[in-house]
Scaffold this motif. Sequence first.
Motif, short mmCIF file in Angstrom:
data_model
loop_
_atom_site.label_atom_id
_atom_site.label_comp_id
_atom_site.label_asym_id
_atom_site.label_seq_id
_atom_site.Cartn_x
_atom_site.Cartn_y
_atom_site.Cartn_z
N LEU A 329 0.83 -1.21 0.00
CA LEU A 329 0.00 0.00 0.00
C LEU A 329 0.87 1.26 0.00
O LEU A 329 1.86 1.33 0.72
N THR A 330 0.44 2.24 -0.80
CA THR A 330 1.17 3.50 -0.86
C THR A 330 0.29 4.63 -0.34
O THR A 330 -0.92 4.45 -0.14
N PHE A 331 0.89 5.79 -0.18
CA PHE A 331 0.11 6.94 0.26
C PHE A 331 -0.87 7.39 -0.83
O PHE A 331 -1.87 8.04 -0.53
N ASP A 332 -0.62 7.07 -2.10
CA ASP A 332 -1.58 7.37 -3.16
C ASP A 332 -2.85 6.54 -2.96
O ASP A 332 -3.97 7.03 -3.15
N ASP A 333 -2.66 5.26 -2.58
CA ASP A 333 -3.81 4.42 -2.27
C ASP A 333 -4.58 4.99 -1.08
O ASP A 333 -5.81 5.02 -1.05
N PHE A 334 -3.81 5.45 -0.10
CA PHE A 334 -4.40 6.04 1.10
C PHE A 334 -5.27 7.26 0.75
O PHE A 334 -6.39 7.40 1.24
N LEU A 335 -4.73 8.13 -0.11
CA LEU A 335 -5.48 9.32 -0.54
C LEU A 335 -6.78 8.94 -1.23
O LEU A 335 -7.83 9.56 -1.01
N GLU A 336 -6.70 7.94 -2.08
CA GLU A 336 -7.88 7.50 -2.82
C GLU A 336 -8.97 7.01 -1.86
O GLU A 336 -10.14 7.36 -1.99
N GLN A 337 -8.56 6.20 -0.89
CA GLN A 337 -9.52 5.67 0.08
C GLN A 337 -10.06 6.77 0.99
O GLN A 337 -11.23 6.75 1.37
N LEU A 338 -9.21 7.74 1.30
CA LEU A 338 -9.64 8.87 2.12
C LEU A 338 -10.76 9.63 1.42
O LEU A 338 -11.76 10.02 2.03
N GLY A 339 -10.61 9.80 0.10
CA GLY A 339 -11.64 10.47 -0.69
C GLY A 339 -12.95 9.71 -0.66
O GLY A 339 -14.03 10.30 -0.57
N GLN A 340 -12.87 8.37 -0.71
CA GLN A 340 -14.08 7.56 -0.69
C GLN A 340 -14.78 7.65 0.66
O GLN A 340 -16.01 7.70 0.74
N VAL A 341 -14.00 7.68 1.74
CA VAL A 341 -14.58 7.83 3.07
C VAL A 341 -15.29 9.18 3.19
O VAL A 341 -16.40 9.26 3.73
N LYS A 342 -14.67 10.24 2.69
CA LYS A 342 -15.27 11.58 2.75
C LYS A 342 -16.59 11.62 1.99
O LYS A 342 -17.53 12.30 2.39
N GLU A 343 -16.66 10.88 0.87
CA GLU A 343 -17.89 10.85 0.08
C GLU A 343 -19.03 10.18 0.84
O GLU A 343 -20.20 10.44 0.58
N MET A 344 -18.70 9.30 1.77
CA MET A 344 -19.73 8.57 2.52
C MET A 344 -20.44 9.46 3.53
O MET A 344 -21.51 9.11 4.02
#
Length: 449
Positions: A329-344
């Motif tokens: 896992l990279t921080f780019d993956d982390f950013l992507e998942q962070l965006g999905q959490v925010k959308e929820m």
Amino acid sequence: MAFEGLQERLQGTLKKMKGKGKVTEQDVKEMMREVRLALLEADVNFKVVKKFIADVKERAVGQDVLDSLTPGQQVIKVVNEELTKLMGGEQSKLRAAQKPPTVVMMVGLQGAGKTTTVGKLANYLRKEHNRKPLLAAADIYRPAAIDQLQTLGKQLDMPVFSLGDQVSPVEIAKQAVKQAKEDHQDYVIIDTAGRLHVDQELMDELQQIKEAVSPDETLLVVDAMTGQDAVNVAESFNNQLDLTGVVLTKLDGDTRGGAAISVKAVTDTPIKFAGIGEKSDALEPFHPERMASRILGMGDVMTLIEKAQTNVDEDRAKELEKKMRTNDLTFDDFLEQLGQVKEMGPLDELLEMMPGAGKMKGMKNIQVDDKQLAHIEAIVRSMTKAERDNPSLLNASRKRRIAKGSGTTVPEVNRLLKQFDEMKKMMKQMSGQQKGKGKKKGGMNMPFM
């Protein structure tokens, strides 16, 4: 949080009932006293409270305790079922016309959020059911009401029907339905006028519109924050317009929640939707059983899963699962998942949906600040691509540069790096356990943080 007092009273009474093999009348009486006070404090209609307590007592007194449940849990089960029944029992869906368009007439007092709800409902119908709604501007009295609806229409890229403020609302409604038929629109959602109070002139006009277009749904929009007044308004509108449903707005706000429990019981009109925020997608179908679970601190897993399914890309989730197993896992993956959490949605609302979250140590008084996500995002975005892929490159000087670029401090950068490392280890362990147990078909990965 709404109903926090009810949760605390129930849990406090539960502790006193541990170890008993049967639910006695005294046990139930003691618990019901606490429930009664909590419901009244939450601004639930007193007649509704009286009947609710009587129904629970009748079911709970003398019941043998199920093998798998403690006496306290048995009473909670009865309370949960009766609370669900009180709010309607099961989800009440929108009616649909046999031949399109389906006409939905939105009514309510001024200030309840009616026009905004018209836009949210249209967005919901298009997003969740692939429908094509037409918004009809029939509020010719409130200054800028037509402009507000037209602005919403532009933001959502949806057609708005208007004849200005010099044509009668009855004629506007009739012409809107005619236009929808010509344009093959699935729904017509009519935004009608409201007042600051219920008056006969308002009701007469609404009745005329109803007679002219025979709506399939007449939905009352009420502000949940007004508590018992919301129920009184619902009763007045229902007596004269024969409502088919209610939309509760601001259910996410600083409300005691009494309206959610009282409206169905007092008016026998189902709550069909709940407004849970300001955004155009902040409207949810009302599920009585899920709301009862949230009220009792049991969480709302189904809504949480639905939010995740809406915002998580399944193919991408499979890629991430593979990375979890290999610890890539990279921080780019982390950013992507962070965006999905925010959308929820807001984090504190998501936490409320987690079963048992209220009982977890430190969770009760936790204040989830969504701004923290912005700080985390700023730190990650201040890294170079190489640093995001390989955090081990981050020496002291690089950390200082990142802290300066993100407007944070070196300790904050260090804390994020430590949390990210711990999260990777935890995800790898979880992935290994899942692999060992075997994944269920159709399973999905929840976003991580």
